[in-house]
Motif scaffolding. Structure first.
Motif, PDB file in Angstrom:
ATOM      1  N   THR A 198       7.976  53.856  25.482  1.00  0.00           N
ATOM      2  CA  THR A 198       6.579  53.719  25.077  1.00  0.00           C
ATOM      3  C   THR A 198       6.374  52.255  24.671  1.00  0.00           C
ATOM      4  O   THR A 198       7.245  51.648  24.044  1.00  0.00           O
ATOM      5  CB  THR A 198       6.290  54.631  23.864  1.00  0.00           C
ATOM      6  OG1 THR A 198       6.600  55.968  24.231  1.00  0.00           O
ATOM      7  CG2 THR A 198       4.857  54.511  23.400  1.00  0.00           C
ATOM      8  N   ARG A 254       5.633  49.147  22.612  1.00  0.00           N
ATOM      9  CA  ARG A 254       5.732  48.917  21.171  1.00  0.00           C
ATOM     10  C   ARG A 254       4.340  48.793  20.566  1.00  0.00           C
ATOM     11  O   ARG A 254       4.071  49.307  19.484  1.00  0.00           O
ATOM     12  CB  ARG A 254       6.561  47.651  20.934  1.00  0.00           C
ATOM     13  CG  ARG A 254       7.020  47.457  19.550  1.00  0.00           C
ATOM     14  CD  ARG A 254       8.011  46.309  19.376  1.00  0.00           C
ATOM     15  NE  ARG A 254       7.806  45.192  20.271  1.00  0.00           N
ATOM     16  CZ  ARG A 254       8.750  44.681  21.053  1.00  0.00           C
ATOM     17  NH1 ARG A 254       9.955  45.186  21.069  1.00  0.00           N
ATOM     18  NH2 ARG A 254       8.494  43.658  21.826  1.00  0.00           N
ATOM     19  N   ASN A 259       2.803  52.469  20.237  1.00  0.00           N
ATOM     20  CA  ASN A 259       3.356  53.302  19.166  1.00  0.00           C
ATOM     21  C   ASN A 259       4.723  52.737  18.792  1.00  0.00           C
ATOM     22  O   ASN A 259       5.728  53.033  19.448  1.00  0.00           O
ATOM     23  CB  ASN A 259       3.460  54.759  19.624  1.00  0.00           C
ATOM     24  CG  ASN A 259       3.851  55.697  18.493  1.00  0.00           C
ATOM     25  OD1 ASN A 259       4.599  55.323  17.592  1.00  0.00           O
ATOM     26  ND2 ASN A 259       3.355  56.920  18.551  1.00  0.00           N
ATOM     27  N   LYS A 295       7.530  55.392  18.039  1.00  0.00           N
ATOM     28  CA  LYS A 295       7.952  56.124  19.241  1.00  0.00           C
ATOM     29  C   LYS A 295       8.772  55.231  20.169  1.00  0.00           C
ATOM     30  O   LYS A 295       9.724  55.690  20.815  1.00  0.00           O
ATOM     31  CB  LYS A 295       6.749  56.697  19.978  1.00  0.00           C
ATOM     32  CG  LYS A 295       7.155  57.468  21.232  1.00  0.00           C
ATOM     33  CD  LYS A 295       6.342  58.707  21.423  1.00  0.00           C
ATOM     34  CE  LYS A 295       6.679  59.517  22.635  1.00  0.00           C
ATOM     35  NZ  LYS A 295       7.869  59.284  23.376  1.00  0.00           N
ATOM     36  N   HIS A 296       8.430  53.954  20.259  1.00  0.00           N
ATOM     37  CA  HIS A 296       9.172  52.994  21.065  1.00  0.00           C
ATOM     38  C   HIS A 296      10.654  53.022  20.684  1.00  0.00           C
ATOM     39  O   HIS A 296      11.530  53.136  21.541  1.00  0.00           O
ATOM     40  CB  HIS A 296       8.582  51.591  20.865  1.00  0.00           C
ATOM     41  CG  HIS A 296       9.377  50.493  21.478  1.00  0.00           C
ATOM     42  ND1 HIS A 296       9.205  50.104  22.781  1.00  0.00           N
ATOM     43  CD2 HIS A 296      10.353  49.705  20.968  1.00  0.00           C
ATOM     44  CE1 HIS A 296      10.038  49.104  23.047  1.00  0.00           C
ATOM     45  NE2 HIS A 296      10.734  48.852  21.963  1.00  0.00           N
ATOM     46  N   ILE A 341      12.204  55.370  18.800  1.00  0.00           N
ATOM     47  CA  ILE A 341      12.751  56.720  18.965  1.00  0.00           C
ATOM     48  C   ILE A 341      13.160  56.936  20.429  1.00  0.00           C
ATOM     49  O   ILE A 341      14.232  57.488  20.709  1.00  0.00           O
ATOM     50  CB  ILE A 341      11.736  57.791  18.505  1.00  0.00           C
ATOM     51  CG1 ILE A 341      11.584  57.734  16.979  1.00  0.00           C
ATOM     52  CG2 ILE A 341      12.152  59.180  18.973  1.00  0.00           C
ATOM     53  CD1 ILE A 341      10.451  58.594  16.436  1.00  0.00           C
ATOM     54  N   ASP A 342      12.321  56.479  21.362  1.00  0.00           N
ATOM     55  CA  ASP A 342      12.663  56.572  22.787  1.00  0.00           C
ATOM     56  C   ASP A 342      14.001  55.890  23.057  1.00  0.00           C
ATOM     57  O   ASP A 342      14.882  56.462  23.704  1.00  0.00           O
ATOM     58  CB  ASP A 342      11.595  55.901  23.666  1.00  0.00           C
ATOM     59  CG  ASP A 342      10.269  56.632  23.721  1.00  0.00           C
ATOM     60  OD1 ASP A 342      10.196  57.798  23.268  1.00  0.00           O
ATOM     61  OD2 ASP A 342       9.307  56.028  24.238  1.00  0.00           O
ATOM     62  N   ARG A 347      17.010  57.805  21.540  1.00  0.00           N
ATOM     63  CA  ARG A 347      17.365  59.018  22.291  1.00  0.00           C
ATOM     64  C   ARG A 347      18.058  58.695  23.609  1.00  0.00           C
ATOM     65  O   ARG A 347      18.994  59.389  24.016  1.00  0.00           O
ATOM     66  CB  ARG A 347      16.122  59.869  22.529  1.00  0.00           C
ATOM     67  CG  ARG A 347      15.643  60.548  21.273  1.00  0.00           C
ATOM     68  CD  ARG A 347      14.422  61.397  21.523  1.00  0.00           C
ATOM     69  NE  ARG A 347      14.040  62.108  20.317  1.00  0.00           N
ATOM     70  CZ  ARG A 347      12.827  62.529  20.051  1.00  0.00           C
ATOM     71  NH1 ARG A 347      11.854  62.336  20.927  1.00  0.00           N
ATOM     72  NH2 ARG A 347      12.558  63.154  18.922  1.00  0.00           N
TER      73      ARG A 347
END
Length: 173
Positions: free
Chosen positions: A31, A33, A36, A39-40, A42-43, A46
């Protein structure tokens, strides 16, 4: 054997992505930066965790954002972090340049291996070229240097003599 995968910090698919996939390279997209920030990261976390990547190779021009990626990669289980500088400046806003300069030393201390395509690129990202491995670009660009003779010949060939010319190399994005 060793595998190589790529992660782009943009959601868009790149021009070489299909070719990379043919070579067995998986490609992942984060995503943006700016869209979000949480989320960037977290992506990225993961992807590294789920892929069990032990080595992460980072390329960017901003020491602060690279340092955040190092923290994320280490939390996800990466054992070795390589940071590679290809730039001599950050083309973005001045506040991001200031932030990058503030985090140069921290980035330098946080990486396991520091690489740069030249001394200027090392100084930009790390604030030093000490213990930075210089990996020159594999293309000799000296023959591409402009000369009055080359310029005049190109203008004549393209019927641009006496006209103002703008050249854009890259993509408008």
């Amino acid at each position: 054997g060793m595998s190589f995968d790529a992660c782009a910090d943009i959601p868009d698919h790149g021009d070489l992505e299909e070719e990379m996939q043919k070579c067995g390279c998986q490609t992942f997209h984060l995503t943006r930066r700016s869209q979000n920030f949480i989320k960037h990261h977290i992506d990225l976390y993961r992807i590294i965790r789920d892929g069990k990547y032990s080595i992460v190779w980072l390329n960017s021009q901003n020491a602060f954002f690279m340092w955040l990626h190092i923290l994320t990669a280490r939390a996800a289980g990466a054992k070795k972090i390589v940071v590679h500088s290809h730039n001599t400046r950050d083309w973005r806003a001045k506040d991001k340049n200031r932030l990058s300069r503030m985090f140069r030393h921290i980035l330098y201390q946080s990486a396991d291996i520091c690489l740069a395509c030249g001394k200027e690129a090392a100084l930009w990202l790390f604030g030093t070229d000490q213990n930075v491995q210089i990996v020159p670009l594999p293309i000799d660009t000296n023959h591409l240097m402009a000369t009055d003779k080359k310029r005049s010949c190109a203008r004549q060939t393209l019927c641009l003599e006496g006209r103002q010319v703008f050249l854009q190399v890259g993509r408008f994005d």
